[in-house]
Design an enzyme around this catalytic site. Structure first.
Site, short mmCIF file in Angstrom:
data_model
loop_
_atom_site.label_atom_id
_atom_site.label_comp_id
_atom_site.label_asym_id
_atom_site.label_seq_id
_atom_site.Cartn_x
_atom_site.Cartn_y
_atom_site.Cartn_z
N THR A 996 73.98 70.33 122.43
CA THR A 996 72.64 70.21 121.85
C THR A 996 71.67 71.23 122.42
OG1 THR A 996 72.08 68.53 123.51
CG2 THR A 996 72.90 67.75 121.39
N CYS A 997 71.99 71.71 123.64
CA CYS A 997 71.07 72.69 124.22
C CYS A 997 71.07 73.99 123.42
CB CYS A 997 71.43 72.97 125.67
SG CYS A 997 73.13 73.47 125.92
N PHE A 998 72.20 74.28 122.74
CA PHE A 998 72.29 75.48 121.91
C PHE A 998 72.30 75.16 120.42
CE2 PHE A 998 74.31 77.07 125.88
CZ PHE A 998 73.41 78.09 126.15
#
Length: 1029
Positions: A996-998
């Site tokens: 989710t960070c990317f």
């Protein structure tokens, strides 16, 4: 030899002259002595005479008191002449006895007799004397055969009154009345007061209401505070001589009204105004017949006072309890009587006077149509009875449903009817701007009649050839008196309607539809929206001053109350608030050039601009600030980067410790996060904003978790607001400030986070609770809808609320202990009654939503506003700010997502797995599953406000061959195998994962569409994402 020498001759002449002068001086001395002797003899004679007269007077009164001699009119007359001949200040006692003797001889009947026990005896005595000797009606001498004497005696009485007037009679009566009445408890008895009023009225009647004496009467008597209120039973002269009509007609001449106001100044003018209004209230017939003159007189007097009403304190102003800051000298001695004066003024906006003045408007019949029956209620269980009763009341309330009022036009603005209504509106508008300290009372009074405002709106709709808007826009460009009056009518309508809608709750507005129907509110809001837009866009507001500026704020205030009500609970159709004739591109160009009208539009009515355009403008503002602070990388410079190291097991604690002390500009800048495990070993992965995004999302997820007790969820829809018991954390206020900064950073960077806030809390973040028109009770449903229903049921309770046993306090279970919160000091001992139940409801709502969480909210706002300038958010409503935080609540646009997706690991837009994926999302998944899919990949179920083009990092899909713990990234072999769909082994056993960070979806190269669909559905339902690449 016998001649006299020359020197002897001159000596002789000198001696003769001296002798002559001596004889002359002697004669003058003798003359002076005779004169002195005469004066002394005269003085002694006068003293003997005065002593003799005093002895005679004393003997007379002594004999009268002992009853040894009988008084008669002739003897009293003779003794009165003697006493008045020798009267000196020390003879007051004798004069008092004389007055009593005269009154006893007159045998006066049916005259106002002051109460001797209550008032000063001398004042009472002298008043009785004056009452007796200014009218012959009760004199015994004129009865029967003495009737022929009446004209002559009446003339004597008139001469007495004329003499009194020349000696300042009215000024003395004014002092007497003011000293007796201008206090919290009047010291004058009813009899004394009636006597004074009768005395003051007699010269006016005798002079056949001459202008000079009417002027004196108005200035000195009618300006005494609340004198009409104190005369509980008015003397017959008040109605017999039609005083109100004479006062009204006298003041109807502008120069005479101004003269009276100048003589009285502010405080006493207000007292005169109160007495005239109460006379009007008591003389309804005269008021109806002389309504035009009455309205003009009151307007002129209020306008005079208005000149000196100031908006703020200064060295030249004085505080007045009704007028506020006043630049004329204020008579502070009148302050004690101001509550009574205020009570008199209240008659002006009481039902009786309003019905009389607005008779032309209220007599208008609103056409009716057949009422629509309420929807049938399927259930009759006890639980549904309140709802059933609600529909029943709403149906009864609207039993005579009327046609919706819309602009139709057709009434000439120069007609007598329109002019009269306009002048009445000018009167009330002047009262609102002059009587600043009782403004809310005036508005409440004007909104008391349910049908006044709808009928006034119907009246406005009929004005001019086309009705409404066009006429008023023309008035803005004219400076005629007629235009000003029409605009005053619109202004009064807006002020009163705004006040009404502010005090009505949702049930009264939406279900019962008190005063206005919902369709009418839609029509009115459209009218107001267009009016304000044209005032701004046509450049009228830029140069507006005085009345035009006040009109704008009035119309704009009413418009924004309706808009905010619509934002809380929708009643308008889609795109109702937008202006189709406004091109956003043109607006942005003018904003770039600093054009005033564009800035004013954004300041006052940003809602006319489409929401996405405003979000774009917000992002542009943020970008410009980043550039000005040097936070954007350029060819010549790189921004400062802040590095922080975070342990995954203590993410919140480490983030708080390292970020809370950073300067604001550093938080706004680039922050690089490095994760380490508990042993201090760095985790794999390079942060190119992605790891910081994950850190921010994880921090926000932890702090907003209700289990932490920094935030609580509302009952029902589970939205977040600060927890009243957050003080269990030692540093809870610092934590709230940190949370505010982190959320501000997310909004600043355009990172959407799935945090649903309670709307009342967001209203406080936006500063709406500081607005004059903010009502806590309106926001209460967003905290606790059941609690709101219970409170509003108290408002509608028909019986005695005291029977419910409520007090002005709130009992709450705090961690197992019952705590009593007093809503006001000593509240737990104060019962809730029918008189204070409205205050109780508002105090309770304010306590629950503000007082309980005041410190937490202030800390959160302090942190949030350190990152996000509050002025940037003024262009958004409360629901729009929620969308700014959490993304768009519209359905996911798959075409937009597909268009802005980046592929890795051999995947491409024509790859069969990618084609299957988009087909599954569009055909097999429902809207809820698509939202779960988006949350699985990006951690937020809502799409970005401006579309997926603004999602950072961009939405990505990568082909993976191995599990995440074995994944070393893309290689030439893995990319080629993914591109040509060559598998090392069947990946059917593995699930899709995400970073989710990317915003990255890791998708195995499945061989069948059905496998992809099942694995993806399972993965998103189990939420097996949140991996770090």
């Amino acid at each position: 030899m016998f001649s006299v020498p020359q020197s002897s001759k001159s000596e002789f002449l000198d001696k003769a002259r001296q002798a002559r002068e001596e004889r002359k001086g002697q004669k003058e001395k003798e003359r002076a002595a005779i004169l002195i002797q005469a004066l002394v003899r005269r003085f002694l004679c006068r003293c003997r005479l005065q002593k003799q007269i005093r002895k005679e007077v004393d003997d007379y009164f002594q004999a009268s008191e002992t009853g040894t001699s009988k008084r008669n009119a002739l003897s009293i007359f003779k003794i009165a002449r003697k006493l008045l001949f020798i009267y000196r200040p020390e003879d007051k006692m004798k004069f008092e006895k004389l007055c009593r003797a005269i009154l006893a001889s007159m045998e006066v009947e049916n005259e106002p007799k002051p109460d001797i026990l209550q008032d000063n005896k001398l004042v009472t005595l002298y008043l009785t004397m004056l009452v007796t000797f200014t009218d012959t009606l009760t004199w015994r001498i004129v009865r029967g055969k003495g009737e022929a004497l009446r004209p002559a005696l009446t003339r004597i009485c008139e001469n007495i009154m004329g003499h009194l007037n020349q000696k300042g009679f009215y000024s003395i009566l004014q002092i007497l009345l003011t000293n007796g009445l201008a206090r919290s408890k009047p010291s004058l008895s009813k009899g004394t007061l009636t006597a004074i009023f009768t005395l003051s009225l007699r010269p006016v009647i005798a002079a056949h209401f001459s202008e000079n004496l009417l002027r004196s009467f108005l200035i000195h008597i009618m300006s005494v505070p609340a004198i009409i209120s104190h005369l509980n039973v008015l003397t017959p002269e008040v109605k017999t001589h039609d005083l109100l009509r004479k006062f009204i007609l006298f003041l109807s001449r502008e120069e005479q009204c101004l003269d009276i106001c100048v003589c009285l100044e502010g405080s006493h003018t207000l007292c005169l105004l109160g007495n005239l209004i109460q006379l009007g209230y008591l003389n309804e017939k005269v008021l109806e017949e002389e309504a035009n003159h009455f309205v003009k007189d009151l307007t002129d007097m209020l306008s005079y006072c208005q000149r000196y009403v100031s908006q703020k304190k200064s060295n030249l102003t004085h505080w007045h309890p009704v007028l506020g800051w006043f630049s004329q000298t204020v008579d502070y001695g009148l302050n004690e009587s101001m509550p009574l004066v205020t009570k008199q003024l209240q008659h002006l906006w009481g039902v009786s006077v309003i019905r009389t003045l607005f008779s032309d408007v209220l007599s208008k019949k609103l056409e009716s149509q057949e009422p629509t029956p309420p929807p049938p209620q399927p259930s009759t269980s006890q639980n549904n009875l309140p709802v059933k009763n609600l529909f029943k009341r709403a149906f009864q309330k609207s039993a005579s449903v009327r046609n919706i009022l819309k602009p139709v036009g057709g009434k000439r603005v120069d007609s007598a009817e329109v002019q009269k209504v306009c002048s009445i509106c000018v009167l009330y508008q002047t009262a609102l701007s002059t009587l600043t300290q009782i403004r809310l009372q005036i508005l409440t009074g004007l909104t008391h009649l349910d049908d006044l405002l709808p009928k006034l709106w119907a009246f406005i709709c009929e004005l001019g050839p086309q009705g409404g808007l066009k006429l008023f826009m023309e008035c803005l460009n004219n400076d005629t008196e007629e235009s000003k009056q029409l605009l005053a009518m619109l202004m009064l309508f807006c002020d009163c309607s705004r006040h009404l809608i502010t005090i009505l709750d949702d049930i009264e507005v939406y279900e019962e539809q008190t005063s206005f129907k919902i369709e009418e509110l839609i029509t009115i809001s459209s009218f107001l929206n267009t009016f304000v837009y044209k005032m701004i866009w046509d450049g009228i507001l830029e140069n507006a001053k005085g009345e035009k500026l006040e009109l704008f704020h009035s119309v704009h205030g009413w418009l924004m109350v309706l808009y905010e009500r619509d934002c809380r609970r929708r009643f308008t159709p889609d795109d109702h608030w937008l202006r189709k004739d406004l091109k956003p591109s043109l607006l942005f160009q003018e904003l770039e050039k600093g054009k005033k009208r564009a800035q004013l539009l954004l300041q006052y009515i940003p809602h006319v601009i489409p929401h996405k355009n405003r979000v774009l403008l917000f992002r542009n503002i943020v970008t410009k600030e980043k550039e000005s602070l040097g936070l954007v990388e350029t060819s010549s410079a790189s921004p400062h980067v802040t590095h922080i190291t975070i342990r995954r097991s203590r993410m919140l604690e480490d983030g708080y410790d390292q970020l809370r002390r950073l300067p604001v500009n550093s938080i706004k800048g680039v922050i690089r996060v490095k994760f380490v495990n508990d042993l201090g070993v760095d985790e794999a992965g390079i942060d190119q904003d992605g790891v910081f995004k994950e850190f921010l999302e994880e921090i926000i997820k932890k702090v907003f978790n209700p289990a932490l007790n920094l935030f609580k969820t509302t009952s029902g829809n589970e939205r977040l607001y600060p927890s009243p018991t957050s003080y269990i954390h030692e540093n809870h206020l610092q934590l709230f400030e940190f949370v505010g900064k982190m959320l501000g950073k997310a909004v600043y960077e355009g990172i959407v986070v799935d945090v649903p806030f309670a709307s009342f809390f967001l209203s406080q973040v936006l500063g709406h609770h500081h607005s004059t028109f903010y009502s806590s009770i309106d926001e209460l449903p967003s905290l606790d809808s059941e609690f709101y229903k219970n409170l509003t049921s108290i408002k509608r309770y028909d019986g005695d609320v005291g029977d419910l046993g409520l007090t002005l306090s709130y009992d709450e279970d705090v961690m197992g202990q019952l705590v009593c919160h007093e809503l006001i000091p000593g509240g737990k001992t104060m019962p809730v009654t029918n008189e204070n139940k409205i205050s109780y409801i508002h105090l309770m709502a304010h306590f629950r939503m503000h007082t309980q969480i005041k410190e937490q909210t202030a800390a959160f706002i302090r942190g949030f506003r350190s990152i996000i300038n509050p002025e940037w958010l003024h262009m958004f409503s409360t629901p729009e700010v929620q969308r700014l935080v959490s993304g768009d609540n519209a359905e996911i646009d798959l075409d937009d997502l597909k268009k802005h997706t980046v592929y890795y690991g051999g995947f491409h837009s024509s790859h069969r797995v990618i084609i299957w994926l988009w087909d599954i999302l569009s055909s097999d998944f429902n809207a809820e599953e698509r939202a779960m899919f988006l949350k699985f990949v990006t951690s937020c179920s809502r799409p970005p406000l401006l579309g997926f083009a603004y999602l950072k990092p961009p939405f990505s899909i990568r082909c993976v061959e191995v599990s995440d713990d074995q994944d070393t990234g893309d290689t030439l072999g893995s990319v080629l195998r993914g591109f040509f769909t060559i598998r090392k082994k069947e990946p059917g056993g593995r699930l899709p994962t995400s970073s989710t960070c990317f915003n990255l979806l890791k998708l195995p190269n499945y061989s069948k569409k059905s496998i992809l669909r099942d694995k993806l559905r399972y993965a998103i339902s189990m939420n097996t994402g949140f991996e770090l690449s």
